[in-house]
Write an enzyme that holds these catalytic residues in place. Sequence first.
Site, short mmCIF file in Angstrom:
data_model
loop_
_atom_site.label_atom_id
_atom_site.label_comp_id
_atom_site.label_asym_id
_atom_site.label_seq_id
_atom_site.Cartn_x
_atom_site.Cartn_y
_atom_site.Cartn_z
N ASP A 42 0.84 -1.56 -0.17
CA ASP A 42 0.22 -0.33 0.11
C ASP A 42 0.87 1.32 -0.21
O ASP A 42 2.51 1.03 0.43
CB ASP A 42 -0.59 -0.20 1.23
CG ASP A 42 -1.94 1.14 1.08
OD1 ASP A 42 -3.27 0.36 1.02
OD2 ASP A 42 -2.36 2.04 1.29
N ASN A 95 -4.78 -4.37 -7.39
CA ASN A 95 -5.43 -3.91 -6.94
C ASN A 95 -5.95 -2.46 -6.58
O ASN A 95 -6.93 -1.40 -7.12
CB ASN A 95 -6.35 -4.31 -6.14
CG ASN A 95 -7.09 -3.48 -5.49
OD1 ASN A 95 -8.69 -3.91 -5.48
ND2 ASN A 95 -7.35 -2.86 -4.06
N TYR A 161 -10.41 7.85 -15.68
CA TYR A 161 -10.85 6.55 -15.02
C TYR A 161 -11.80 5.27 -16.08
O TYR A 161 -10.50 4.23 -15.92
CB TYR A 161 -12.52 7.06 -13.90
CG TYR A 161 -12.51 5.90 -12.87
CD1 TYR A 161 -10.87 5.45 -12.15
CD2 TYR A 161 -12.49 5.03 -13.45
CE1 TYR A 161 -11.20 3.94 -11.78
CE2 TYR A 161 -13.25 3.72 -12.49
CZ TYR A 161 -12.68 3.31 -11.29
OH TYR A 161 -13.12 2.87 -10.54
N LYS A 165 -9.41 1.65 -17.21
CA LYS A 165 -10.33 0.85 -16.57
C LYS A 165 -10.75 -0.83 -17.88
O LYS A 165 -10.66 -1.53 -17.77
CB LYS A 165 -11.39 0.14 -15.94
CG LYS A 165 -11.01 1.45 -14.75
CD LYS A 165 -10.13 0.57 -13.78
CE LYS A 165 -10.23 0.94 -12.28
NZ LYS A 165 -8.81 0.23 -11.44
N ILE A 194 -18.76 0.61 -4.24
CA ILE A 194 -18.76 0.21 -3.18
C ILE A 194 -18.58 0.84 -1.84
O ILE A 194 -18.61 1.73 -1.86
CB ILE A 194 -17.45 -0.72 -2.89
CG1 ILE A 194 -17.18 -1.21 -4.38
CG2 ILE A 194 -17.43 -1.74 -1.72
CD1 ILE A 194 -18.81 -2.49 -4.19
N THR A 196 -18.43 2.56 1.47
CA THR A 196 -17.12 2.67 1.89
C THR A 196 -17.17 3.97 3.29
O THR A 196 -18.34 4.53 3.15
CB THR A 196 -15.77 2.93 1.20
OG1 THR A 196 -15.77 4.30 0.84
CG2 THR A 196 -15.94 2.20 0.45
#
Length: 254
Positions: A42, A95, A161, A165, A194, A196
């Site tokens: 990370d 990821n 983006y 992707k 998602i 969060t």
Amino acid sequence: MEDHVAQEFTGKVALVTGAGSGIGRAIALGLAAGGAAVVVADLHPDTAGAVVDTITGTGGRAIAVTGDVSRPADVAAAVDAAVGTYGALHLAVNNAGITGPTGAPADIDIDAYHRVIAVNLDSVFYGLKYQVPAMLAAGGGAIVNTSSVLGLVGTPAALPYVTAKHGVVGMTRAAAAAYARHGIRVNSIHPGYIDTPLLAEMPRRHYDALTTLHPIGRLGTAEEVAELAVFLLSDRASYITGSQHVVDGGYTAV
């Protein structure tokens, strides 16, 4: 879960980028629960360290590696850490990613565009470049690349983006075709929006607007995405390679 499935990654070494939070964290925890030794990579040492503490606190094995995936040397260093610490690399999840600038395509800042491509697309290439040789040396493996529903469909306000992707899809297919006969499988996953803590802090009308994009009537969880990624990395998915797997509550179905 049956015992043989619960420990299906025993003896395996996994590397997950962007593993300090969100989807990456959930995948790292899932792999560790399955018996894998996990390299938690990370940008932020504190969050990576916290994930390692969670894994080791329950008897698992993990180390933290800090780096910027847009820098090839940092990606190579993460692979070296896996091999140097645990002796091999069998599984990888590319990821790490950022959202980047939004707005009309003609108004996108050029430097901001390049940053999104570097983090969301170039980093996947660096991952493949350094992970594949280590996996070949280990006798094979599996790779999951995190794309997005916006790697399958477009939206007018997020050109950088969407471009990155979509690129992940092509890169995944090409790599899968190149290494299928060498015992390495490569697939991509495509999450919808998602849930969060960051999304929970946005104005309620914006949160509700995102929710309505998903026919299932809610946003997804990091754990739901991780279930898919962990399956694709397992031997249960031994005949699956070069394909795109959507986990989006129906977002791309309408």
